[in-house]
Scaffold this motif. Structure first.
Motif: not given
Length: 95
Positions: A9-14, A18-21, A65-69
């Protein structure tokens, strides 16, 4: 067994920020044998995780727990299902 569909729900840059986390989060649950597979959706609008857990409550606990959440990067759709037909190579997940 649960399939969890993530939709960004956010742009790929965001997402990338958080991808590594997110990968560390995935690794934690792979090491606990709770995740069977995960990966990007194509086109890249989110992801998919197949979870080998017993209850929806456990799925929801894991998702929190997911950083994306945590950072409102993705929405989650949880689908519970019971495999009734499968390749025998996957029988360890279905018992």
């Amino acid at each position: 067994m649960f399939i969890t569909l993530l939709k960004y729900v956010k742009p790929l840059e965001e997402v990338e920020h958080y991808l590594d986390d997110h990968v560390q989060f995935l690794d934690k649950y792979y090491s606990q044998k709770k995740f069977i597979f995960s990966g990007r959706r194509n086109p890249r609008i989110g992801g998919v995780i197949l979870m080998h857990v017993n209850t929806r409550d456990e799925v929801e606990y894991i998702i929190r727990e997911d950083p994306f959440h945590k950072h409102n990067i993705a929405e989650y759709e949880v689908i519970e299902f019971q495999p009734t037909k499968y390749d025998t190579r996957f029988s360890c997940f279905v018992d």
